[in-house]
Design a protein around this motif. Structure first.
Motif, PDB file in Angstrom:
ATOM      1  N   SER A   1      -5.103   7.062  -0.084  1.00 40.31           N
ATOM      2  CA  SER A   1      -4.452   5.787   0.251  1.00 40.31           C
ATOM      3  C   SER A   1      -4.848   4.719  -0.768  1.00 40.31           C
ATOM      4  O   SER A   1      -5.937   4.766  -1.357  1.00 40.31           O
ATOM      5  CB  SER A   1      -4.871   5.320   1.648  1.00 40.31           C
ATOM      6  OG  SER A   1      -4.511   6.259   2.628  1.00 40.31           O
ATOM      7  N   ARG A   2      -3.963   3.772  -0.937  1.00 38.26           N
ATOM      8  CA  ARG A   2      -4.230   2.632  -1.823  1.00 38.26           C
ATOM      9  C   ARG A   2      -3.617   1.384  -1.202  1.00 38.26           C
ATOM     10  O   ARG A   2      -2.481   1.423  -0.704  1.00 38.26           O
ATOM     11  CB  ARG A   2      -3.633   2.863  -3.212  1.00 38.26           C
ATOM     12  CG  ARG A   2      -3.728   1.647  -4.147  1.00 38.26           C
ATOM     13  CD  ARG A   2      -3.260   1.994  -5.545  1.00 38.26           C
ATOM     14  NE  ARG A   2      -3.100   0.836  -6.396  1.00 38.26           N
ATOM     15  CZ  ARG A   2      -4.085   0.192  -7.012  1.00 38.26           C
ATOM     16  NH1 ARG A   2      -5.331   0.601  -6.850  1.00 38.26           N
ATOM     17  NH2 ARG A   2      -3.839  -0.846  -7.789  1.00 38.26           N
ATOM     18  N   ASN A   3      -4.379   0.300  -1.219  1.00 41.94           N
ATOM     19  CA  ASN A   3      -3.883  -0.963  -0.688  1.00 41.94           C
ATOM     20  C   ASN A   3      -4.220  -2.090  -1.669  1.00 41.94           C
ATOM     21  O   ASN A   3      -5.351  -2.181  -2.162  1.00 41.94           O
ATOM     22  CB  ASN A   3      -4.517  -1.268   0.671  1.00 41.94           C
ATOM     23  CG  ASN A   3      -3.971  -2.548   1.262  1.00 41.94           C
ATOM     24  OD1 ASN A   3      -2.818  -2.623   1.640  1.00 41.94           O
ATOM     25  ND2 ASN A   3      -4.820  -3.580   1.330  1.00 41.94           N
ATOM     26  N   VAL A   4      -3.227  -2.906  -1.956  1.00 43.05           N
ATOM     27  CA  VAL A   4      -3.409  -4.038  -2.868  1.00 43.05           C
ATOM     28  C   VAL A   4      -3.006  -5.304  -2.133  1.00 43.05           C
ATOM     29  O   VAL A   4      -1.902  -5.388  -1.586  1.00 43.05           O
ATOM     30  CB  VAL A   4      -2.561  -3.880  -4.143  1.00 43.05           C
ATOM     31  CG1 VAL A   4      -2.731  -5.100  -5.042  1.00 43.05           C
ATOM     32  CG2 VAL A   4      -2.935  -2.603  -4.878  1.00 43.05           C
TER      33      VAL A   4
ATOM     34  N   GLN B   1     -14.160   7.247  -1.753  1.00 38.27           N
ATOM     35  CA  GLN B   1     -13.473   6.028  -2.167  1.00 38.27           C
ATOM     36  C   GLN B   1     -13.898   5.698  -3.588  1.00 38.27           C
ATOM     37  O   GLN B   1     -14.978   6.111  -4.042  1.00 38.27           O
ATOM     38  CB  GLN B   1     -13.748   4.858  -1.222  1.00 38.27           C
ATOM     39  CG  GLN B   1     -15.169   4.405  -1.084  1.00 38.27           C
ATOM     40  CD  GLN B   1     -15.299   3.312  -0.030  1.00 38.27           C
ATOM     41  OE1 GLN B   1     -14.615   3.293   0.978  1.00 38.27           O
ATOM     42  NE2 GLN B   1     -16.201   2.390  -0.265  1.00 38.27           N
TER      43      GLN B   1
ATOM     44  N   GLY C   1       0.804  -1.207   0.000  1.00 38.70           N
ATOM     45  CA  GLY C   1       0.000   0.000   0.000  1.00 38.70           C
ATOM     46  C   GLY C   1       0.835   1.254   0.000  1.00 38.70           C
ATOM     47  O   GLY C   1       2.048   1.222   0.215  1.00 38.70           O
TER      48      GLY C   1
ATOM     49  N   GLU D   1       0.341   5.647   1.013  1.00 36.73           N
ATOM     50  CA  GLU D   1      -0.514   6.707   1.543  1.00 36.73           C
ATOM     51  C   GLU D   1       0.198   8.039   1.357  1.00 36.73           C
ATOM     52  O   GLU D   1       1.392   8.166   1.620  1.00 36.73           O
ATOM     53  CB  GLU D   1      -0.816   6.476   3.021  1.00 36.73           C
ATOM     54  CG  GLU D   1      -1.727   7.538   3.625  1.00 36.73           C
ATOM     55  CD  GLU D   1      -2.125   7.223   5.057  1.00 36.73           C
ATOM     56  OE1 GLU D   1      -2.684   8.129   5.718  1.00 36.73           O
ATOM     57  OE2 GLU D   1      -1.870   6.090   5.512  1.00 36.73           O
TER      58      GLU D   1
ATOM     59  N   ASP E   1     -10.013   0.932  -4.989  1.00 33.75           N
ATOM     60  CA  ASP E   1      -8.712   1.184  -5.611  1.00 33.75           C
ATOM     61  C   ASP E   1      -7.956   2.257  -4.836  1.00 33.75           C
ATOM     62  O   ASP E   1      -6.735   2.193  -4.698  1.00 33.75           O
ATOM     63  CB  ASP E   1      -8.889   1.618  -7.059  1.00 33.75           C
ATOM     64  CG  ASP E   1      -9.458   0.508  -7.925  1.00 33.75           C
ATOM     65  OD1 ASP E   1      -9.301  -0.673  -7.561  1.00 33.75           O
ATOM     66  OD2 ASP E   1     -10.080   0.818  -8.963  1.00 33.75           O
ATOM     67  N   PHE E   2      -8.692   3.249  -4.369  1.00 38.44           N
ATOM     68  CA  PHE E   2      -8.101   4.255  -3.493  1.00 38.44           C
ATOM     69  C   PHE E   2      -9.202   4.935  -2.683  1.00 38.44           C
ATOM     70  O   PHE E   2     -10.373   4.902  -3.044  1.00 38.44           O
ATOM     71  CB  PHE E   2      -7.267   5.285  -4.279  1.00 38.44           C
ATOM     72  CG  PHE E   2      -8.024   6.021  -5.345  1.00 38.44           C
ATOM     73  CD1 PHE E   2      -8.797   7.138  -5.044  1.00 38.44           C
ATOM     74  CD2 PHE E   2      -7.950   5.614  -6.673  1.00 38.44           C
ATOM     75  CE1 PHE E   2      -9.477   7.827  -6.029  1.00 38.44           C
ATOM     76  CE2 PHE E   2      -8.635   6.300  -7.673  1.00 38.44           C
ATOM     77  CZ  PHE E   2      -9.400   7.407  -7.337  1.00 38.44           C
TER      78      PHE E   2
END
Length: 273
Positions: free
Chosen positions: A33-36, A130, A9, A11, A107-108
């Motif tokens: 923020s983005r988390n995969v 979001q 991720g 941020e 996605d973010f």
């Protein structure tokens, strides 16, 4: 064999003062923020909740929806046409035809806040957002049956767009209790875009001058009005794209008649002696 999950991720936050003078100040904060994540190793696929709307399998993201993909409604018959595992299409399906479609994780996501002060007045505005997440609208499955399940159910407005005569182009099939038009719960037709931007909170306050409060032997008096969940922009057809089936994480992304976040207005005063 041990299971392995990867999480990556990023941020980013930007904070600054836009304008600052003797009587006026404006500062703002923006964050994104983005988390995969992905199941790197898994002994066997894991499904969630009794109806198995979600599935985690090796090589795929956690929180993925496991559904039958409805491609279109046949304009000649009014029946829902689904995609089969071998690439063919038809009105009937088997469990092997289910596929991962979309994810409950955006996605973010993030927020944007503004703080403005002018003499004795102060204003704070917070937006949250979001993008890219999916929500399974179980309410739509229950109510879009058009009365085919039992006579006591409500009927959604979307039923007005159902197939009614040959040549109709729509994504809502003809009303029937036979076949798979309305009897498949895990239908991609009920999977919707859960992206949104929301005015989460806004407050306006006024601090009385010291020349006034000192006369009644008070230190500081601030009067304010606070509003929460004042505005929402989304393509989701349900009451709230942040709906969840319960407090448990296994029902995230599943809207089961969850009440929307309430809109509120509060008036108050902060008094120091």
């Amino acid at each position: 064999m041990l299971s392995e999950v990867s999480n990556k991720g990023i941020e980013l936050a930007i904070t600054g003062t836009i304008i600052k003078s003797k009587d006026f100040e404006w500062s703002a904060n923006f964050n994104i923020s983005r988390n995969v994540n992905r199941a790197e190793k898994l002994v066997s696929p894991i499904t969630f909740e009794a109806r198995e709307y979600r599935r985690t399998q090796e090589g795929a993201a956690l929180g993925s929806f496991w559904l039958y993909k409805q491609l279109y409604v046949d304009p000649t018959t009014g029946d829902a046409i689904f995609q089969h595992a071998d690439g063919t299409t038809g009105t009937t399906v088997t469990t092997a035809d289910r596929q991962l479609m979309g994810n409950l994780i955006p996605d973010f996501f993030g927020g944007f806040s503004n703080n403005i002060s002018y003499k004795g007045f102060d204003l704070n505005v917070l937006f949250t957002y979001q993008y890219g997440n999916k929500v399974f609208n179980f309410n739509k499955y229950i109510l879009e049956g058009g009365g085919t399940r039992d006579a006591s159910r409500s009927i959604l407005k979307s039923q007005l767009n159902r197939w009614q005569k040959e040549g109709d182009i729509t994504n809502t099939p003809r009303v029937t209790s036979v076949g798979n038009n309305y009897n498949i719960e895990q239908n991609s037709r009920y999977l919707e875009d859960g992206s949104f931007i929301r005015l989460k909170a806004a407050s306006l306050g006024y601090t009385l001058p010291a020349s006034v409060t000192s006369k009644v032997r008070l230190g500081k008096v601030r009067l304010y009005v606070l509003g929460t969940n004042l505005w929402l922009k989304t393509k989701y057809s349900g009451a709230d794209p942040e709906s969840s089936g319960s407090a448990g994480q296994n029902l995230d992304g599943l809207d089961t008649a969850t009440p929307p976040q309430p809109r509120g207005i509060q008036f108050g005063a902060n008094i120091s002696f």
